[in-house]
Design a protein around this motif. Structure first.
Motif, PDB file in Angstrom:
ATOM      1  N   SER A 201       0.830  -1.352  -0.041  1.00 14.48           N
ATOM      2  CA  SER A 201       0.110  -0.113  -0.153  1.00 14.48           C
ATOM      3  C   SER A 201       0.837   1.195  -0.056  1.00 14.48           C
ATOM      4  O   SER A 201       0.457   2.311  -0.527  1.00 14.48           O
ATOM      5  N   LEU A 202       2.041   1.126   0.670  1.00 12.03           N
ATOM      6  CA  LEU A 202       2.807   2.512   0.718  1.00 12.03           C
ATOM      7  C   LEU A 202       3.991   2.505  -0.397  1.00 12.03           C
ATOM      8  O   LEU A 202       4.524   3.635  -0.504  1.00 12.03           O
ATOM      9  N   SER A 203       4.177   1.677  -1.328  1.00 13.07           N
ATOM     10  CA  SER A 203       4.966   1.534  -2.409  1.00 13.07           C
ATOM     11  C   SER A 203       5.157   2.732  -3.002  1.00 13.07           C
ATOM     12  O   SER A 203       6.053   3.150  -3.640  1.00 13.07           O
ATOM     13  N   PRO A 204       3.973   3.230  -3.589  1.00 10.41           N
ATOM     14  CA  PRO A 204       3.756   4.523  -4.318  1.00 10.41           C
ATOM     15  C   PRO A 204       4.387   5.643  -3.749  1.00 10.41           C
ATOM     16  O   PRO A 204       4.868   6.679  -4.396  1.00 10.41           O
ATOM     17  N   LEU A 205       4.649   5.656  -2.418  1.00  5.51           N
ATOM     18  CA  LEU A 205       5.014   6.803  -1.660  1.00  5.51           C
ATOM     19  C   LEU A 205       6.626   6.813  -1.671  1.00  5.51           C
ATOM     20  O   LEU A 205       7.135   8.080  -1.347  1.00  5.51           O
ATOM     21  N   PHE A 206       7.511   5.838  -1.778  1.00  5.04           N
ATOM     22  CA  PHE A 206       8.752   5.600  -1.637  1.00  5.04           C
ATOM     23  C   PHE A 206       9.505   6.540  -2.683  1.00  5.04           C
ATOM     24  O   PHE A 206      10.508   7.174  -2.118  1.00  5.04           O
ATOM     25  N   PRO A 207       9.205   6.557  -4.098  1.00  5.61           N
ATOM     26  CA  PRO A 207      10.160   7.536  -4.664  1.00  5.61           C
ATOM     27  C   PRO A 207       9.758   9.221  -4.304  1.00  5.61           C
ATOM     28  O   PRO A 207      11.043   9.918  -4.418  1.00  5.61           O
ATOM     29  N   SER A 208       8.624   9.363  -3.780  1.00  9.20           N
ATOM     30  CA  SER A 208       8.617  10.929  -3.367  1.00  9.20           C
ATOM     31  C   SER A 208       9.376  10.987  -1.997  1.00  9.20           C
ATOM     32  O   SER A 208       9.896  12.242  -1.604  1.00  9.20           O
ATOM     33  N   LEU A 209       9.668  10.020  -1.115  1.00 10.44           N
ATOM     34  CA  LEU A 209      10.519   9.986   0.022  1.00 10.44           C
ATOM     35  C   LEU A 209      11.794  10.270  -0.194  1.00 10.44           C
ATOM     36  O   LEU A 209      12.387  11.163   0.328  1.00 10.44           O
TER      37      LEU A 209
END
Length: 335
Positions: A201-209
């Motif tokens: 669920s959180l994988s789409p957030l990793f590039p922004s991190l």
């Protein structure tokens, strides 16, 4: 087909091309004909050119700033709804928007604002940039509505896919202080969450991190690391079994090592940093190798960082354990 039928179809197609700024929205078509007209003008200098190129003119439509969805008739008991192909009836007027939907609405408005900035003169851009920062500040405050209690609103946003995608788009747009607060809140969510399916669920957030972490100062970095590692040993070992969480932890440690090579932090901050590195190293050494998650990305300066702060023997053991959980691409097959 008759000429009337052809004209009717062309008219329907051209209605879809209506634009407030044809030069911007239909740039390549407009630029092509600009160059073509210049070429024809140069040819006319040498000989007469009577044929004009066919060109579809993008219709210009000025959007109304205000819209009245009903017509008020004096002396009437009701109201007449108005709807046309240009101004359809807005069903959303009677629907109360939830916070994520309201933030998405504002995010789309920011996208339109960015498009308008491209066509503005330099002297008018400053006002638009200030308006953009105010809008981002309002969105940031909406993220933390009802932040009190055991289940803050920010945590609930991270539990739904639409909220994660929204945050992934917003994070690179926030100013550094707001980014630091969001990163610390994400760390607190990861530490307190008992859910097991966070990786997907959180994988789409990793590039922004990865885009936001390099903007952290050393004290801000320590705040995120402390929020992630604070708690009992069992809680930290559980985090090391998550791909997303261990990747976030490695990225924070990597940025800390980079900052240490560039700046000299205060003595208290340096002590906090050393303590946090020791805590992470101890839990990495205690967790079974089979339970350690494979990171989404292994920073190149992570292993030298441990070698700098730890005993050589312990650093060597950690190096072997960490590398054992990193996928190595297989060599290409022989032809």
């Amino acid at each position: 087909m008759t000429d009337k039928e052809k004209a009717w179809i062309i008219k329907l197609q051209m209605i879809q091309l209506q634009s407030e700024n044809p030069r911007l929205d239909d740039y390549y078509y407009q630029e092509y004909f600009r160059k073509l007209e210049r070429k024809l003008s140069e040819m006319e200098l040498g000989e007469k050119w009577t044929r004009e190129p066919q060109k579809l003119v993008t219709p210009y439509v000025q959007k109304a700033e205000m819209y009245d969805s009903v017509v008020h008739i004096k002396g009437s008991l009701g109201q007449v709804a108005v709807s046309t192909c240009y101004s359809p009836r807005r069903a959303i007027d009677v629907v109360h928007l939830s916070a994520p939907e309201e933030m998405y609405k504002r995010l789309l408005a920011l996208g339109e604002m960015e498009t308008q900035l491209l066509s503005l003169p330099e002297e008018e851009m400053l006002g638009y940039r200030e308006l953009k920062e105010r809008q981002l500040g309002d969105i940031f405050r909406m993220l933390y509505l009802g932040s009190e209690g055991e289940d803050p609103w920010f945590f609930r946003i991270l539990r739904v896919r639409k909220g994660v995608q929204l945050l992934a788009r917003l994070l690179p747009m926030f100013q550094p202080p707001h980014c630091a607060d969001v990163l610390a809140s994400i760390a607190s969510f990861l530490r307190s969450s008992a859910e097991d399916n966070l990786d997907e669920s959180l994988s789409p957030l990793f590039p922004s991190l990865m885009l936001a972490i390099p903007g952290l100062s050393f004290p801000q970095l320590l705040a995120s690391l402390a929020a992630l590692t604070r708690g009992c040993e069992a809680s930290l070992q559980r985090l090391l079994q998550s791909k997303f969480t261990i990747s976030y932890l490695y990225a924070l440690l990597s940025h800390g090592g980079t900052l240490l090579s560039l700046v000299c932090p205060a003595r208290d901050d340096l002590k906090k940093w050393t303590d946090l590195v020791f805590v992470v190293a101890r839990e990495l050494s205690l967790i079974p190798e089979s339970d350690l998650a494979e990171p989404l990305e292994l920073p190149s300066n992570l292993l030298p960082l441990f070698c700098r702060h730890l005993h050589p023997q312990m650093a060597h053991r950690l190096q072997g354990k960490i590398l054992s959980r990193v996928s190595v691409p297989s060599p290409p097959a022989d032809p």
